[in-house]
Design an enzyme around this catalytic site. Sequence first.
Site, PDB file in Angstrom:
ATOM      1  CG  ASP A  60      -2.272   0.618   0.965  1.00 18.05           C
ATOM      2  OD1 ASP A  60      -2.318   1.855   0.861  1.00 18.05           O
ATOM      3  OD2 ASP A  60      -3.271  -0.105   0.865  1.00 18.05           O
ATOM      4  CG  HIS A  93      -5.349   3.569   1.173  1.00 17.05           C
ATOM      5  ND1 HIS A  93      -5.039   2.264   0.879  1.00 17.05           N
ATOM      6  CD2 HIS A  93      -6.655   3.727   0.837  1.00 17.05           C
ATOM      7  CE1 HIS A  93      -6.114   1.656   0.386  1.00 17.05           C
ATOM      8  NE2 HIS A  93      -7.105   2.519   0.350  1.00 17.05           N
ATOM      9  CG  ASN A 199     -14.132   1.199  -4.467  1.00 16.91           C
ATOM     10  OD1 ASN A 199     -14.433   0.090  -4.074  1.00 16.91           O
ATOM     11  ND2 ASN A 199     -13.485   2.061  -3.724  1.00 16.91           N
ATOM     12  CB  SER A 263      -9.631  -0.333   0.318  1.00 18.68           C
ATOM     13  OG  SER A 263      -8.967   0.039  -0.845  1.00 18.68           O
TER      14      SER A 263
END
Length: 377
Positions: A60, A93, A199, A263
């Site tokens: 990430d 994130h 998404n 996520s």
Amino acid sequence: MSRLLVPILLAVLVAGIAAPSASDDVGEVARARQWQLGVLRLPEAWRASKGAGVVVAVLDTGVNGRHPDLEGAVIQGPDLTGAAGSAGLWGRHGTAMASLIAGRGHGDGRGDGVIGVAPAAKVLSIRVTLENGDPLRDKQRSGGDALAKGIRYAADHGAEVISMSLGGGSGAWEGSAEEEAAVRYAIGKGAVLVASSGNDGDAANRKNFPAAYPGVIAVGAVDRRLRVAGFSNRQDYLSVVAPGAEIVTADGEDSYVVGDGTSSAAAMVAGIAALVRSAHPDLSPHHVRAAIQLGTRLRPAAGFSPAYGHGVADALLALRAADRLGVPASPGPYFGAGSPSTTPASRTAVVAGMLALVATMSAWVVATHRRRGRDST
């Protein structure tokens, strides 16, 4: 270049978190808002396993191990982005995802803050992308191989689970030969790979990588009513769905945020994989995935659907399914092909090509913890 997926924004603050006078209550509020704990049946699952002894690699934007809910849980790995990142935009994130996997909470009895699905597991932070809002993103080369290198690094450094809340974008949705080879390599080394389905389910609903690589556990999102979220991608390679709406996570060094996206759902299923791996260290990646898919509820009538996959993930049922599986012979490292109505779930064939990554869930609403006026994503 790796990117974070187009975010889904929830324009609400966690009650009380923004008020400086309520800073002592922030962790309590954050814990109270973790509605997924009951849905995943974690209190019952933790009687059998909390993920002890398992390392989960988080590929990430980096993970900030100084957050109170992650103290002692984070192993810092390499930065493969080739960019330092802008001040204040590093690791948000990634920290959020790590908290959902192995957050330990804080305070008396660790009863405050975010607790992850596998609170006894360790997180190996491997930075493969920059935050969406980082201005250095435009200066970073596109089409890099950071994700492929990150997968291989994780597999070579003891990660038994690899969590990737990332997705394909920038016009290259075919995947890449380098990444597919890295996925096969990691599975061959015994790692379980988990990724977010994407998404844009209510728009283009494109095939999303790394979720679409054969052998990867692809995860979609459901809301509080366990309905598939509109944004969650529907594909025939979907494995399961998990909570992904109104999710509270750690942020930065001392904050919390609320957001929507696949996520979060993927991070939670990575945590379930860690629970299974801790309880059954000899299970192959194939059988860990089988346990997660067999251990679902609200299973589609046909056994599989592109929206729900094999159903809503359930940590307790996954552990029970793993108990029944025992330690069968491994079918080999590459187990992607097959009908979507069978276990494990199908994976469509991967077309080699260029991939730039986009990660999910980056637009967040910030809630301050311990420090007044802290900015976050």
